[in-house]
Design a protein around this motif. Sequence first.
Motif, mmCIF file in Angstrom:
data_model
loop_
_atom_site.group_PDB
_atom_site.id
_atom_site.type_symbol
_atom_site.label_atom_id
_atom_site.label_comp_id
_atom_site.label_asym_id
_atom_site.label_seq_id
_atom_site.Cartn_x
_atom_site.Cartn_y
_atom_site.Cartn_z
ATOM 1 N N ARG A 31 0.827 -1.213 0.000
ATOM 2 C CA ARG A 31 0.000 0.000 0.000
ATOM 3 C C ARG A 31 0.861 1.262 0.000
ATOM 4 O O ARG A 31 0.394 2.340 -0.379
ATOM 5 N N ASP A 32 2.118 1.147 0.423
ATOM 6 C CA ASP A 32 3.013 2.298 0.463
ATOM 7 C C ASP A 32 3.738 2.512 -0.864
ATOM 8 O O ASP A 32 4.571 3.406 -0.983
ATOM 9 N N HIS A 89 -9.727 0.089 6.248
ATOM 10 C CA HIS A 89 -8.365 0.600 6.088
ATOM 11 C C HIS A 89 -8.319 2.115 6.264
ATOM 12 O O HIS A 89 -7.458 2.656 6.971
ATOM 13 N N ASP A 90 -9.236 2.812 5.622
ATOM 14 C CA ASP A 90 -9.224 4.279 5.691
ATOM 15 C C ASP A 90 -9.514 4.774 7.102
ATOM 16 O O ASP A 90 -8.917 5.761 7.555
ATOM 17 N N THR A 93 -6.395 3.988 9.256
ATOM 18 C CA THR A 93 -5.305 4.903 8.909
ATOM 19 C C THR A 93 -5.528 6.272 9.525
ATOM 20 O O THR A 93 -4.587 6.901 10.035
ATOM 21 N N VAL A 97 -2.477 6.517 11.877
ATOM 22 C CA VAL A 97 -1.399 7.226 11.182
ATOM 23 C C VAL A 97 -1.585 8.737 11.260
ATOM 24 O O VAL A 97 -0.676 9.480 11.634
ATOM 25 N N ASP A 98 -2.782 9.205 10.914
ATOM 26 C CA ASP A 98 -3.042 10.639 10.883
ATOM 27 C C ASP A 98 -3.427 11.205 12.240
ATOM 28 O O ASP A 98 -3.453 12.425 12.415
ATOM 29 N N THR A 162 -5.153 2.169 19.924
ATOM 30 C CA THR A 162 -4.499 2.979 18.905
ATOM 31 C C THR A 162 -3.009 3.167 19.177
ATOM 32 O O THR A 162 -2.218 3.306 18.246
ATOM 33 N N ARG A 166 -0.085 -0.170 14.481
ATOM 34 C CA ARG A 166 0.959 0.492 13.705
ATOM 35 C C ARG A 166 0.927 0.057 12.240
ATOM 36 O O ARG A 166 0.286 -0.928 11.887
ATOM 37 N N VAL A 167 1.659 0.818 11.437
ATOM 38 C CA VAL A 167 1.849 0.491 10.028
ATOM 39 C C VAL A 167 3.296 0.071 9.840
ATOM 40 O O VAL A 167 4.215 0.779 10.265
ATOM 41 N N GLY A 174 3.463 -1.710 4.096
ATOM 42 C CA GLY A 174 2.348 -0.884 4.534
ATOM 43 C C GLY A 174 1.280 -1.645 5.288
ATOM 44 O O GLY A 174 0.167 -1.128 5.476
ATOM 45 N N LEU A 176 -0.854 -3.170 8.330
ATOM 46 C CA LEU A 176 -1.225 -2.755 9.679
ATOM 47 C C LEU A 176 -1.096 -3.942 10.615
ATOM 48 O O LEU A 176 -1.264 -5.097 10.217
#
Length: 212
Positions: A31-32, A89-90, A93, A97-98, A162, A166-167, A174, A176
């Motif tokens: 995914r990366d 996934h979104d 993420t 991640v964000d 959370t 991690r990713v 990529g 998780l």
Amino acid sequence: MTGTVQPHSFRPRDLVGGHVVVDLVNTVTARDADPVDWLDGYPRLLEWAALTGHFTPAALADLRRLAEADPAGAARALDDVRALREAVHDVLTALVVDHASAAPPQALATLERHWKQAVARSRLILRPDTPRVEVDSAPPGLVRLHDELALQALDLLRSLPTDRTRVCPGRRCGWLFVDTSRAGRRRWCSMATCGNSAKGRTHYERRRADGR
């Protein structure tokens, strides 16, 4: 997801997410970089499901027979699983991640729709130890995997650690994963793959630098 679809024979080393829904998300690799979807058909989804151990052999055998009798229905069921996967996934993420205070509205709405569809086809079964929601299997349908995964997805997000999700930073990975180690310092999806590859690259680059 924009990327390519590629056949893949699933192995135990592909299940590193720490949760069946995270492992579903990881059926897309790289995914990366250039994402590759390993679910190239409904039979492949059944192969993955059997490996997870979350579905009974009898249920999977029924689904295999249904898929052979209704290829178009199986294709639609696979599309539903893929849509669920990308929504999860979104959302993951955004959280991990964000570090967003809210998940992307479209992804959240998609996940909610899939969850509601699964709930509508489910029933509450009282087990000897605790009540539990299970997908109604009478009659069985090709959506069964989707529904069980959608119900599991909500359970995951409600209890997601959370700080331990991690990713993997490996090249063309990529993935998780939920770090269930005691120390909580896991970095790679797997030391046997991404971890050792990174160590090998570091060693090679150090030797090149020393040679110069």
